[in-house]
Design an enzyme around this catalytic site. Sequence first.
Site, PDB file in Angstrom:
ATOM      1  N   GLN A  87      -5.145   0.732  -0.353  1.00 49.18           N
ATOM      2  CA  GLN A  87      -5.066   1.202  -1.757  1.00 49.18           C
ATOM      3  C   GLN A  87      -3.724   0.092  -2.083  1.00 49.18           C
ATOM      4  OE1 GLN A  87      -4.976   5.261  -1.994  1.00 49.18           O
ATOM      5  NE2 GLN A  87      -5.187   5.083  -0.201  1.00 49.18           N
ATOM      6  N   VAL A  89      -1.214  -3.503  -3.616  1.00 50.98           N
ATOM      7  CA  VAL A  89      -1.834  -4.448  -4.298  1.00 50.98           C
ATOM      8  C   VAL A  89      -1.058  -5.311  -3.046  1.00 50.98           C
ATOM      9  CG1 VAL A  89      -2.270  -3.347  -6.276  1.00 50.98           C
ATOM     10  CG2 VAL A  89      -0.228  -3.784  -5.799  1.00 50.98           C
ATOM     11  N   HIS A 105      -7.504  -1.550  -5.494  1.00 46.56           N
ATOM     12  CA  HIS A 105      -6.487  -0.819  -6.524  1.00 46.56           C
ATOM     13  C   HIS A 105      -6.170  -2.366  -6.673  1.00 46.56           C
ATOM     14  CE1 HIS A 105      -5.712   2.891  -5.471  1.00 46.56           C
ATOM     15  NE2 HIS A 105      -7.088   3.253  -6.259  1.00 46.56           N
ATOM     16  N   SER A 180      -0.432   9.076   0.992  1.00 46.10           N
ATOM     17  CA  SER A 180      -0.570  10.841   0.665  1.00 46.10           C
ATOM     18  C   SER A 180      -1.593  11.476  -0.096  1.00 46.10           C
ATOM     19  CB  SER A 180       0.511  10.948   0.355  1.00 46.10           C
ATOM     20  OG  SER A 180       0.066  10.355  -1.474  1.00 46.10           O
TER      21      SER A 180
HETATM   22  P1  OAD Z   1       2.376   6.975  -2.209  1.00 47.26           P
HETATM   23  O1  OAD Z   1       3.600   7.052  -1.818  1.00 47.26           O
HETATM   24  O2  OAD Z   1       1.744   8.809  -2.296  1.00 47.26           O
HETATM   25  O3  OAD Z   1       2.650   7.493  -0.410  1.00 47.26           O
HETATM   26  C1  OAD Z   1       2.813   7.338   0.893  1.00 47.26           C
HETATM   27  C2  OAD Z   1       2.668   7.886   2.272  1.00 47.26           C
HETATM   28  O4  OAD Z   1       2.916   7.097   3.009  1.00 47.26           O
HETATM   29  C3  OAD Z   1       3.089   9.042   2.068  1.00 47.26           C
HETATM   30  O5  OAD Z   1       2.219  10.019   2.916  1.00 47.26           O
HETATM   31  C4  OAD Z   1       4.895   8.643   2.990  1.00 47.26           C
HETATM   32  O6  OAD Z   1       5.142  10.169   3.402  1.00 47.26           O
HETATM   33  C5  OAD Z   1       4.122   7.822   3.508  1.00 47.26           C
HETATM   34  N1  OAD Z   1       5.018   7.197   4.596  1.00 47.26           N
HETATM   35  C6  OAD Z   1       6.330   6.341   3.887  1.00 47.26           C
HETATM   36  N2  OAD Z   1       7.078   5.469   5.048  1.00 47.26           N
HETATM   37  C7  OAD Z   1       6.062   5.826   5.912  1.00 47.26           C
HETATM   38  C8  OAD Z   1       6.003   4.448   6.631  1.00 47.26           C
HETATM   39  N3  OAD Z   1       7.201   4.111   7.193  1.00 47.26           N
HETATM   40  N4  OAD Z   1       5.058   3.933   8.193  1.00 47.26           N
HETATM   41  C9  OAD Z   1       3.739   5.258   7.839  1.00 47.26           C
HETATM   42  N5  OAD Z   1       3.559   6.399   6.171  1.00 47.26           N
HETATM   43  C10 OAD Z   1       4.874   6.108   5.619  1.00 47.26           C
HETATM   44  O7  OAD Z   1       1.426   6.414  -1.821  1.00 47.26           O
HETATM   45  P2  OAD Z   1      -0.469   5.833  -1.706  1.00 47.26           P
HETATM   46  O8  OAD Z   1      -0.964   6.510  -0.900  1.00 47.26           O
HETATM   47  O9  OAD Z   1      -0.375   4.381  -1.281  1.00 47.26           O
HETATM   48  O10 OAD Z   1      -1.731   2.986  -7.539  1.00 47.26           O
HETATM   49  O11 OAD Z   1      -0.411   5.786  -2.886  1.00 47.26           O
HETATM   50  C11 OAD Z   1      -1.790   5.674  -3.451  1.00 47.26           C
HETATM   51  C12 OAD Z   1      -1.779   4.913  -4.891  1.00 47.26           C
HETATM   52  O12 OAD Z   1      -1.152   5.328  -6.163  1.00 47.26           O
HETATM   53  C13 OAD Z   1      -1.378   3.981  -5.220  1.00 47.26           C
HETATM   54  O13 OAD Z   1      -2.216   2.551  -4.613  1.00 47.26           O
HETATM   55  C14 OAD Z   1      -0.857   3.523  -6.194  1.00 47.26           C
HETATM   56  C15 OAD Z   1      -0.356   4.511  -6.843  1.00 47.26           C
HETATM   57  O14 OAD Z   1       0.095   4.863  -8.114  1.00 47.26           O
HETATM   58  C16 OAD Z   1      -1.840   2.261  -8.235  1.00 47.26           C
HETATM   59  O15 OAD Z   1      -1.086   1.884  -8.987  1.00 47.26           O
HETATM   60  C17 OAD Z   1      -3.720   2.466  -8.731  1.00 47.26           C
END
Ligand code: OAD
Length: 235
Positions: A87, A89, A105, A180
């Site tokens: 997901q 970029v 994305h 997340s």
């Molecule tokens: P999130 O910010 O929603 O979630 C990040 C996840 O990474 C959380 O579950 C954290 O607990 C975890 N995390 C934090 N630090 C970490 C580490 N050192 N190692 C492993 N995990 C860790 O990000 P995404 O799920 O990627 O889309 O969000 C999905 C989409 O929402 C993104 O692609 C973006 C955003 O809006 C667009 O902009 C289209």
Amino acid sequence: MKKHLVVLTGAGVSAESGFATFRDTGGLWEQYDVNDVASIEGWYRNRSLVLDFYNQRRAQLKDAKPNAAHEAIAGLESTYNVDVITQNVDNLHERAGSTRVLHLHGELTKMRPENGVYDKTGSEAEVIDVAYRPIMLGDLAPNGSQLRPHIVFFGEAVPKIEKAIDLVEKADILLIVGSSLQVYPAAGLYRYAPSGCPIYVIDPKPVPLSDPRVHFIQDVATKGMAAFIEQLKAL
Ligand code: OAD
């Protein structure tokens, strides 16, 4: 025959490379209004603001380096048939050496015309690689329209989801790192894994996945990947 390992990654896999995640405390969506900088309505309201947001992310990416989690995922290609669905970029999976990376994305280093074929057909023929250069209002594509980020904004379709579903349907093992799982359709991809497919989830926080196939590794991506590789030996 190598087993097929499908890896779905989110912002957490790049956190240890210095990139803020979106929804954690101090994350990007605390600093910016997602509707202003990452939605299609926001783009039409204020293109300069959106271009500036992605220019900053692109500049940060230039100086970032893949971390040990990106490298471990790339290293698994020697023993597994690996497909990464990200997901993110950023291009840190590619820079770590992963050869098959599907960007659900979009990609920070690419732009496309605002009024181009992509939005009508999904064809990437007009997508331009701008590397780490900033793009301003008035920077036009060859077809004469404003260049826009090659990013899936909220409110837009996710053209690569069908390809991602195909990959997950053929997985022998599914690994989810640092997401997340709040944003659909990516968050629902694990449901397409075959019934006997183990699902590993690496995240320092509990991720709400109630599926009997899930093995949870509650740790950051770098340490979690080391633990995952140990667990793979027992499979
Ligand atoms: P999130 O910010 O929603 O979630 C990040 C996840 O990474 C959380 O579950 C954290 O607990 C975890 N995390 C934090 N630090 C970490 C580490 N050192 N190692 C492993 N995990 C860790 O990000 P995404 O799920 O990627 O889309 O969000 C999905 C989409 O929402 C993104 O692609 C973006 C955003 O809006 C667009 O902009 C289209």
